[in-house]
Design an enzyme around this catalytic site. Structure first.
Site, mmCIF file in Angstrom:
data_model
loop_
_atom_site.group_PDB
_atom_site.id
_atom_site.type_symbol
_atom_site.label_atom_id
_atom_site.label_comp_id
_atom_site.label_asym_id
_atom_site.label_seq_id
_atom_site.Cartn_x
_atom_site.Cartn_y
_atom_site.Cartn_z
ATOM 1 N N ASN A 104 0.752 -1.214 -0.101
ATOM 2 C CA ASN A 104 -0.034 0.040 0.133
ATOM 3 C C ASN A 104 0.922 1.294 0.077
ATOM 4 O O ASN A 104 1.016 1.913 1.050
ATOM 5 C CB ASN A 104 -1.054 0.008 1.190
ATOM 6 C CG ASN A 104 -2.184 -0.515 0.904
ATOM 7 O OD1 ASN A 104 -2.681 -0.756 -0.247
ATOM 8 N ND2 ASN A 104 -2.789 -1.429 2.190
ATOM 9 N N SER A 130 -5.873 -5.740 -3.635
ATOM 10 C CA SER A 130 -7.038 -5.834 -2.343
ATOM 11 C C SER A 130 -7.792 -7.131 -2.413
ATOM 12 O O SER A 130 -7.795 -7.785 -3.288
ATOM 13 C CB SER A 130 -8.139 -4.593 -2.643
ATOM 14 O OG SER A 130 -9.073 -4.806 -1.934
ATOM 15 N N LYS A 184 -5.793 2.136 -6.079
ATOM 16 C CA LYS A 184 -6.028 1.355 -4.757
ATOM 17 C C LYS A 184 -6.335 2.299 -3.685
ATOM 18 O O LYS A 184 -7.067 1.882 -2.686
ATOM 19 C CB LYS A 184 -4.801 0.619 -4.410
ATOM 20 C CG LYS A 184 -4.667 -0.226 -3.108
ATOM 21 C CD LYS A 184 -5.840 -1.278 -3.044
ATOM 22 C CE LYS A 184 -5.757 -2.295 -2.144
ATOM 23 N NZ LYS A 184 -5.344 -1.646 -0.653
ATOM 24 N N HIS A 187 -9.999 3.326 -3.511
ATOM 25 C CA HIS A 187 -10.625 2.033 -3.295
ATOM 26 C C HIS A 187 -10.821 2.006 -1.908
ATOM 27 O O HIS A 187 -11.861 1.713 -1.088
ATOM 28 C CB HIS A 187 -10.058 0.808 -3.702
ATOM 29 C CG HIS A 187 -10.586 -0.597 -2.972
ATOM 30 N ND1 HIS A 187 -10.112 -0.917 -1.781
ATOM 31 C CD2 HIS A 187 -11.416 -1.508 -3.510
ATOM 32 C CE1 HIS A 187 -10.521 -2.075 -1.391
ATOM 33 N NE2 HIS A 187 -11.254 -2.603 -2.612
ATOM 34 N N ASN A 188 -9.791 2.198 -1.084
ATOM 35 C CA ASN A 188 -9.521 2.169 0.417
ATOM 36 C C ASN A 188 -10.385 3.365 1.047
ATOM 37 O O ASN A 188 -11.082 3.084 2.078
ATOM 38 C CB ASN A 188 -8.084 2.210 1.031
ATOM 39 C CG ASN A 188 -7.689 0.668 0.829
ATOM 40 O OD1 ASN A 188 -7.957 -0.031 -0.209
ATOM 41 N ND2 ASN A 188 -6.420 0.604 1.511
ATOM 42 N N GLU A 191 -13.846 2.465 0.618
ATOM 43 C CA GLU A 191 -14.071 1.337 1.660
ATOM 44 C C GLU A 191 -14.357 2.067 2.887
ATOM 45 O O GLU A 191 -15.145 1.622 3.921
ATOM 46 C CB GLU A 191 -12.861 0.520 1.910
ATOM 47 C CG GLU A 191 -12.903 -0.709 2.652
ATOM 48 C CD GLU A 191 -11.601 -1.414 2.820
ATOM 49 O OE1 GLU A 191 -11.078 -1.364 3.871
ATOM 50 O OE2 GLU A 191 -11.110 -1.694 1.743
ATOM 51 N N ARG A 448 -14.242 37.570 1.471
ATOM 52 C CA ARG A 448 -12.911 37.380 1.012
ATOM 53 C C ARG A 448 -12.258 38.775 0.397
ATOM 54 O O ARG A 448 -11.298 39.169 0.660
ATOM 55 C CB ARG A 448 -12.843 36.274 0.084
ATOM 56 C CG ARG A 448 -13.045 34.883 0.754
ATOM 57 C CD ARG A 448 -12.762 33.737 -0.248
ATOM 58 N NE ARG A 448 -11.360 33.700 -0.597
ATOM 59 C CZ ARG A 448 -10.861 33.806 -1.733
ATOM 60 N NH1 ARG A 448 -11.602 34.203 -2.602
ATOM 61 N NH2 ARG A 448 -9.381 33.663 -1.849
ATOM 62 N N HIS A 454 -9.482 39.892 -2.227
ATOM 63 C CA HIS A 454 -9.240 38.816 -3.173
ATOM 64 C C HIS A 454 -9.954 38.629 -4.436
ATOM 65 O O HIS A 454 -9.919 37.929 -5.243
ATOM 66 C CB HIS A 454 -9.773 37.635 -2.246
ATOM 67 C CG HIS A 454 -8.805 37.302 -1.398
ATOM 68 N ND1 HIS A 454 -7.294 37.103 -1.377
ATOM 69 C CD2 HIS A 454 -9.120 37.265 -0.015
ATOM 70 C CE1 HIS A 454 -6.740 36.935 -0.442
ATOM 71 N NE2 HIS A 454 -7.859 36.897 0.713
#
Length: 479
Positions: A104, A130, A184, A187-188, A191, A448, A454
């Site tokens: 990972n 995975s 990946k 994906h986590n 998850e 702002r 700004h």
């Protein structure tokens, strides 16, 4: 030593050991190496009958055992340990050989390593894997990055050991350099969101409907027969039905309510901020884990007042189950949509050519978030690769439409009772933010400009403007 192995694995902890066994079971000769040789010997002694292994004790023997082009897979901890292993083996390799990092790793580290090794003529493949230890052995979802040339040589092997969904390998060439590890990571992150949403649904059924863990287990089993069919729903039912052998109490009641993490969710949130990608449900799920572990803060807040309503009556509770299912499904769509949006944003930022339909396809098996509705996500992106959002697909849009009343009722009921639903609430807020005709961001731009000059854009003309707030008439000037 004679070069006989098609692949080598160094780092033989649980994941590395199981991947090596998986390769061997598929007919590949696998060279083995570990910093401590006892693990190498133990693997051969215990599982040597599963295939052909070539145990080695030195880096030189390990590399010598590999056929050209050499395929050397690293399965060690991310960060400095990975760099140390690369520096140990890279000088022993030749142009055209490849190093595969199956850990990972942070995708920016993968980009750095890939660029450095490319200068030496070595292919570096950062590959997400995975499915945990069971997936590594029986078939994970695999997300390799790197060059197209490396995938032409390595890809068939990875596809062979990957999970299969409807006969298709859950492995594809994701993109160049760090694309595999990025996907990946996302994906986590999804998850994390999926798990938090499921946990919140459980909490609502427990404390609003008044159901026991065993009753909720049956609810989840029923949900797993429908559109929520997924690995996480399946295992949640098993966990809720489990009774602790020591106390005869529901297992979920004897576990400390402090969720840990290994960092990939945090990386996802940090990267989302860097990309300007609003992955709010993923962020809230990650922060919910952090908050659960803040013991002193929770002790300080615990005596404070909260909601007042009591659990529902039995006939109301039965109807409430359907209401929660709608809210869970709608929130889940939002979390997955945020993940796909983040992948699209990163592809544009880093020049990756990522097929969003392929990502859905390879997540249908082997991985933790495998779910039936990934087939629909794949179909949506197959039909329109430029789909800006899952909610632009008529089927998902229709389901979100049907969920409006129950989704909002669930969150309102939780708020009245003081039950935390950060992921549910965040998903709905994200939905309402993006569908709004006009947002209060206009006021923020005014603030702002007032305190920091700004500037702001106008609805009735082009260019940037600044108001001279100190002037009594406050004239506007084009910046």
């Amino acid at each position: 030593m004679q070069a006989t192995a098609q692949i080598g694995v160094t780092g033989l902890a649980v994941m590395g050991r199981n991947l090596a066994r998986n390769f061997a079971r598929h007919g590949y000769t696998v060279a083995l190496h570990n910093r401590t040789a006892t693990r190498t010997r133990a693997l051969v002694e215990e599982f040597g009958d599963e295939g052909t292994f070539v145990p080695t004790e030195t880096a030189e023997d390990f590399v010598a055992a590999l056929e050209r082009p050499r395929r050397l897979m690293i399965m060690v901890k991310a960060g400095d340990p990975t760099d140390a292993v690369i520096e140990e083996f890279a000088p022993l390799l030749e142009p055209g050989d490849m190093i595969i990092d199956g850990g990972n790793a942070h995708f920016l580290d993968t980009r750095r390593r890939e660029a450095a090794l490319r200068e030496r003529g070595i292919h570096f493949v950062g590959s997400g894997v995975s499915g945990g230890e069971e997936g590594a052995l029986h078939g994970p979802s695999i997300m390799p990055g790197g060059s197209a040339e490396s995938y032409a040589v390595l890809g068939p092997m990875l596809e062979a050991i990957s999970a299969k969904a409807e006969g298709e390998p859950c492995c594809t060439h994701v993109g160049t350099d760090g694309a595999g590890h990025f996907v990946k990571m996302v994906h986590n992150g999804i998850e994390y969101a999926d798990m938090q949403l499921i946990a919140e649904a459980y909490d609502l059924l427990r404390h609003v409907a008044g159901y026991s863990p065993a009753q909720i287990a049956e609810v989840f089993r029923e949900w797993n027969k429908g559109r929520l069919d997924s690995y996480l729903i399946e295992i949640t039912a098993e966990i809720l039905a489990h009774v602790d052998a020591r106390t005869d109490q529901p297992f979920v009641d004897i576990v400390r309510d402090a969720a840990e993490q290994k960092g990939t969710g945090r990386w996802t949130v940090q990267t989302a901020l860097d990309l300007g990608s609003p992955a709010t449900a993923i962020a809230q799920a990650t922060f919910a884990r952090v908050a659960s572990s803040r013991t002193a803060l929770r002790e300080a807040y615990r005596p404070l007042p909260g909601g007042t309503e009591h659990p529902l009556r039995p006939h109301e509770a039965d109807r409430y189950v359907t209401t929660v299912e709608h809210a869970l499904y709608a929130s889940k769509i939002i979390a997955y949509d945020q993940g796909w949006t983040m992948i699209r944003d990163a592809a544009q930022e880093y020049g990756w050519d990522i097929d969003l339909a392929d990502i859905a396809a390879i997540w249908r098996g082997g991985c933790i978030i495998r779910a039936a509705f990934l087939d629909r996500i794949r179909a949506a992106y197959r039909a329109d690769p430029e789909l800006p959002s899952l909610l632009a697909e008529p089927g998902f849009a229709d389901e979100i439409g049907h969920a409006q009343v129950p989704w909002r009722e669930v969150i309102a009921a939780a708020t009245r009772r003081g039950i935390p639903v950060p992921a549910f609430s965040s998903a709905l807020a994200y939905y309402d933010t993006l569908r709004a005709d006009r947002l209060p961001a206009a006021l923020i731009q005014g603030q702002r400009d007032y305190f920091g000059a700004h500037t702001y854009l106008r609805t009735d003309g082009e260019g940037s403007f600044h108001t001279l707030w100190a002037d009594t008439e406050r004239p506007e000037v084009e910046a």
